[in-house]
Motif scaffolding. Sequence first.
Motif, mmCIF file in Angstrom:
data_model
loop_
_atom_site.group_PDB
_atom_site.id
_atom_site.type_symbol
_atom_site.label_atom_id
_atom_site.label_comp_id
_atom_site.label_asym_id
_atom_site.label_seq_id
_atom_site.Cartn_x
_atom_site.Cartn_y
_atom_site.Cartn_z
ATOM 1 N N GLN A 148 0.846 -1.186 0.000
ATOM 2 C CA GLN A 148 0.000 0.000 0.000
ATOM 3 C C GLN A 148 0.884 1.239 0.000
ATOM 4 O O GLN A 148 1.961 1.244 0.598
ATOM 5 C CB GLN A 148 -0.896 0.033 1.248
ATOM 6 N N VAL A 150 0.368 5.357 0.824
ATOM 7 C CA VAL A 150 -0.545 6.385 1.319
ATOM 8 C C VAL A 150 0.100 7.750 1.121
ATOM 9 O O VAL A 150 1.200 7.998 1.624
ATOM 10 C CB VAL A 150 -0.879 6.177 2.811
ATOM 11 N N ASN A 170 -1.704 -0.654 -3.999
ATOM 12 C CA ASN A 170 -2.957 0.068 -3.800
ATOM 13 C C ASN A 170 -2.616 1.445 -3.242
ATOM 14 O O ASN A 170 -1.997 1.553 -2.177
ATOM 15 C CB ASN A 170 -3.861 -0.685 -2.829
ATOM 16 N N PHE A 172 -3.572 5.208 -1.813
ATOM 17 C CA PHE A 172 -4.597 5.985 -1.120
ATOM 18 C C PHE A 172 -4.156 7.445 -1.099
ATOM 19 O O PHE A 172 -3.059 7.759 -0.645
ATOM 20 C CB PHE A 172 -4.786 5.483 0.317
ATOM 21 N N THR A 208 -7.548 5.006 -4.356
ATOM 22 C CA THR A 208 -8.704 5.345 -3.526
ATOM 23 C C THR A 208 -8.485 6.729 -2.947
ATOM 24 O O THR A 208 -7.437 6.993 -2.343
ATOM 25 C CB THR A 208 -8.873 4.339 -2.371
ATOM 26 N N VAL A 210 -9.438 9.524 -0.284
ATOM 27 C CA VAL A 210 -10.007 9.574 1.059
ATOM 28 C C VAL A 210 -10.140 11.032 1.481
ATOM 29 O O VAL A 210 -9.135 11.738 1.632
ATOM 30 C CB VAL A 210 -9.122 8.812 2.068
ATOM 31 N N LEU A 223 -9.419 6.410 6.648
ATOM 32 C CA LEU A 223 -8.523 5.683 5.751
ATOM 33 C C LEU A 223 -8.819 4.186 5.802
ATOM 34 O O LEU A 223 -8.899 3.514 4.766
ATOM 35 C CB LEU A 223 -7.072 5.969 6.141
ATOM 36 N N SER A 226 -11.955 3.150 4.149
ATOM 37 C CA SER A 226 -11.813 3.200 2.689
ATOM 38 C C SER A 226 -11.045 2.010 2.124
ATOM 39 O O SER A 226 -10.862 1.919 0.906
ATOM 40 C CB SER A 226 -11.115 4.499 2.281
ATOM 41 N N PHE A 228 -7.903 0.723 3.602
ATOM 42 C CA PHE A 228 -6.523 0.593 4.067
ATOM 43 C C PHE A 228 -6.435 -0.534 5.088
ATOM 44 O O PHE A 228 -7.255 -0.624 6.003
ATOM 45 C CB PHE A 228 -6.056 1.901 4.700
#
Length: 363
Positions: A148, A150, A170, A172, A208, A210, A223, A226, A228
């Motif tokens: 992930q 962020v 992924n 965010f 995504t 947020v 987060l 959504s 995470f």
Amino acid sequence: MPFLLHSFLVISKFPCNLKAFPCNLKTMSSQENGSPEYPTWPEFKLPELLSTDGVRQVHATIENEWDPLQRSACQTAAGRALWKHAVHDPLADILAGETYLKSLHEKIKKDCVNKAREISGVILAVRTLWFDSKLEAALHSFDDREAQVVLLGAGMDARAYRLSCLKESNVFEVDFPQVLQIKATLLQAAMDSTNDHQCLMMTAKSITRVEADIRSDDWLEKLQISGFMPEKNTVWVLEGILYYLTDSQATKVLKIIADKCSVTHTVLLADFMNKPSTSLSNSIFHFYSDWPDHLLPSLGFSHVKLSQIGDPDAHFGLLHDPSNLFNKLRSLPRTVQTHPDDGTPCCRLYLVEASGSPNQTIP
């Protein structure tokens, strides 16, 4: 607002002599009399997409409704767009808008005329490339396992659309609702257009958005709602964010991230101002750390590496003149806060990579 990506420190807030010649232009050529001939920056041609009614209306909304700090996200995008010979960001121009592209281009032209050692925006170009390279390295350190990423205060960041290293990640993006909504509208316009943007597509596995304020107590909850997952390997990108927060807000955000080291492999990429830098605008800049490489281990990170603009991993061939301001700062101990030659503040920007994992040993 405080946690958007900004270019105040890049374009307007640092002293006017912070400028640098780009790597794809000859910095000088020998004339018959042996004196250097400095080049001019190529003329900037406004992309056609920015002239369409829909995109103009969106940027008019930004001009009329966003506050100065929110609009500075567009300044950051303008810097990436105009340093395109170094930073690959095909979406930067539409995210920046005509106003900020023209404004920065005028500054760049003046720098070339004045034969400056550093051209406006070089800090932003180097910072962007540093974050790009460290993000890729961090993802590779996970042994190509799904991860992930962020981005706190994502602003007009377009990494999810331009970095191939995110193909298994992924992503965010966390920011204010109005920022993310406007950004989504501009990106859709780029995707729908029939010009050079038509072939652009998302390079991340997923993205995504947020809507949250990281100064509040509920951003982590939002987060996680959504999608995470705290137990998955994560890279946290805090580019141009921390110094707009108060000391308590910034420390709390960093501690929340550091606590994840006890759960999974966690990497933090962030930039920090030192104390003299915050004096450039006391009404805007708040949090600082003269020693982030000491602060972060105290919060729970086990490995910390600090770089300054001009270091081997924060140069990227964009700082050709050995007498540039960044080298002058690097030659001084970090304890020195006033330059001994001219009495000016030693304004430093630290680029910091920190990491930790459940089996870590904190020094």
